[in-house]
Design a protein around this motif. Sequence first.
Motif, short mmCIF file in Angstrom:
data_model
loop_
_atom_site.label_atom_id
_atom_site.label_comp_id
_atom_site.label_asym_id
_atom_site.label_seq_id
_atom_site.Cartn_x
_atom_site.Cartn_y
_atom_site.Cartn_z
N LYS A 6 63.93 -24.71 22.76
CA LYS A 6 65.12 -25.34 23.20
C LYS A 6 64.84 -26.55 24.02
O LYS A 6 65.56 -27.48 24.27
N ASP A 7 63.86 -26.36 25.09
CA ASP A 7 63.30 -27.40 26.04
C ASP A 7 62.86 -28.64 25.03
O ASP A 7 63.39 -29.83 25.27
N LEU A 8 62.17 -28.38 24.00
CA LEU A 8 61.80 -29.71 23.11
C LEU A 8 63.01 -30.13 22.40
O LEU A 8 62.94 -31.57 22.39
N VAL A 9 63.95 -29.58 22.08
CA VAL A 9 64.98 -30.17 21.46
C VAL A 9 65.94 -30.88 22.55
O VAL A 9 66.21 -32.03 22.14
N LYS A 10 66.00 -30.33 23.71
CA LYS A 10 66.79 -31.16 24.52
C LYS A 10 65.97 -32.36 25.30
O LYS A 10 66.67 -33.32 25.59
N ALA A 11 64.66 -32.38 25.07
CA ALA A 11 63.97 -33.37 25.53
C ALA A 11 64.18 -34.64 24.68
O ALA A 11 63.80 -35.69 25.00
N THR A 12 64.53 -34.38 23.46
CA THR A 12 64.84 -35.43 22.37
C THR A 12 66.38 -36.09 22.80
O THR A 12 66.58 -37.10 22.21
N VAL A 13 66.96 -35.87 23.69
CA VAL A 13 68.40 -36.09 23.91
C VAL A 13 68.20 -37.63 24.19
O VAL A 13 68.97 -38.43 23.67
N PRO A 14 67.46 -38.22 25.35
CA PRO A 14 67.35 -39.39 25.47
C PRO A 14 66.93 -40.53 24.15
O PRO A 14 67.73 -41.59 24.12
N VAL A 15 65.96 -39.91 23.42
CA VAL A 15 65.78 -40.73 22.25
C VAL A 15 67.05 -40.93 21.20
O VAL A 15 67.21 -41.82 20.43
N LEU A 16 67.76 -39.55 20.93
CA LEU A 16 69.06 -39.72 20.22
C LEU A 16 69.96 -40.51 20.73
O LEU A 16 70.66 -41.25 20.07
N ARG A 17 69.98 -40.63 22.18
CA ARG A 17 71.05 -41.54 22.75
C ARG A 17 70.78 -43.00 22.54
O ARG A 17 71.68 -43.82 22.26
N GLU A 18 69.42 -43.15 22.42
CA GLU A 18 69.07 -44.75 22.27
C GLU A 18 68.76 -44.99 20.66
O GLU A 18 69.28 -45.97 20.46
N SER A 19 68.30 -44.08 20.10
CA SER A 19 68.13 -44.61 18.55
C SER A 19 68.60 -43.68 17.68
O SER A 19 67.97 -43.61 16.63
N GLY A 20 69.56 -42.75 17.93
CA GLY A 20 70.08 -41.82 16.95
C GLY A 20 70.68 -42.33 15.78
O GLY A 20 70.35 -41.75 14.68
N VAL A 21 71.09 -43.63 15.85
CA VAL A 21 71.88 -44.05 14.44
C VAL A 21 70.59 -44.75 13.78
O VAL A 21 70.65 -44.46 12.54
N ALA A 22 69.66 -45.25 14.15
CA ALA A 22 68.52 -45.67 13.65
C ALA A 22 67.93 -44.56 12.92
O ALA A 22 67.45 -44.47 11.62
N LEU A 23 67.81 -43.25 13.41
CA LEU A 23 67.35 -42.32 12.96
C LEU A 23 68.11 -41.63 11.59
O LEU A 23 67.50 -41.43 10.71
N THR A 24 69.34 -41.50 11.89
CA THR A 24 70.13 -40.98 11.05
C THR A 24 70.36 -41.90 9.74
O THR A 24 70.56 -41.53 8.71
#
Length: 404
Positions: A6-24
């Motif tokens: 869970k901590d690993l998933v939560k640690a990706t939140v800043p990346v998802l906020r910044e680059s989530g659309v690029a990832l998807t």
Amino acid sequence: MTESQKDLVKATVPVLRESGVALTSYFYNRMLSNNPELKETFNMGHQRSGAQAQALAGAVLAYAENIDDPSVLAPVIELIAHKHVSLNIQSPDYAIVGENLLHSISEVLSISMDDPLIEAWGVAYGQLADVFINAEKAIYEQHQQTKGSWLGWRSFKIAKKVQESSEITSFYLKPSDDGDLPTHQAGQYISVRVLVEELGLKQPRQYTLSDSPQQDYLRISVKREDEKGDLAGGWVSNTLHGLTEGAEIEVSAPTGNFFLFDKDRPNVLISGGVGLTPMISMLNHLASLDMPESVYFYHACRNGKVHAMKSHVQELNAKFPQLTHLVAYEFPETHDQLGQDYDIAGRLDLSALSDDQLPKDADYYLCGPMPFMAEQQKALVARGIPAENIHSEAFGTGGVKLSA
């Protein structure tokens, strides 16, 4: 999931906020290249506009932010589950999505598939997929138990086309097999799938049913989406407008969790543009019951040329004294007549209405463009309307549930 996962998933939140659309965006390109058959499941117009990638990025971010208690996402999961059923998405599809999503995370973040982060997201995705599969199984079973309903795609013919405005045309759809139809809820939608010649693909699109339940037809009212500057037109909508009466299309069974909840309470129906379609369905249903309670129908559009079903609502307004009807034209034309065609010049401003026009004991329904709905939601809450009494639906990818 373990706490460390869970901590690993939560640690990706800043990346998802910044680059989530690029990832998807990368994910969709990867998946549709590896599995081109899914191009007839996913609307390529949403891929072209980036709406699908934005919607998925928001969903992935929300899941990561709430990984400790995913139950808070239950309303969104229910909404998306209905969308998936409408597109005939099945449990094996989740394995394809999961594989491509995990590889996309690995490739975009330049980490190995053996990295603990990939393992953590694999467990998280597996749990979320199970939630969706179970929710969708229940909806599929409900369709199986509903007289006249069906699973997957069914052939319908366009029995009649009626032009409702300069942009909107109603399509009366009848089963090609002349079989029964289910009694749907006023406000629900169907998916239609047509062959888009430009793409050489069948393409799905969801449209709200624009009439109360009928025994022998389903009606949708579709806005033609013309090209505007750099914005391309709508492939499915414009293909539909080009079809003639008698043409056959594929249709999924009515579904969705945005519908009229209580006929025995006052109901306030607020729409913008083509968002009036579920409101007309609700209004017609209440009219068929002789409107047991007060109904308020508030509609906003650009001008009289694009105002669909104006005469129909005016006729109901004359027939039922318990119906209050207000129309706002943002840009009235010279031929529009204040007091006859519309009541308000400019945008619909709920703050300017009286308390009698916005009763606190009513259920409120919103549908239209996202900025329009957000504005009306804010105005209603400011007027003291309980948030739990405000229900909203958005056209387009994934839908929306607005919060106060």
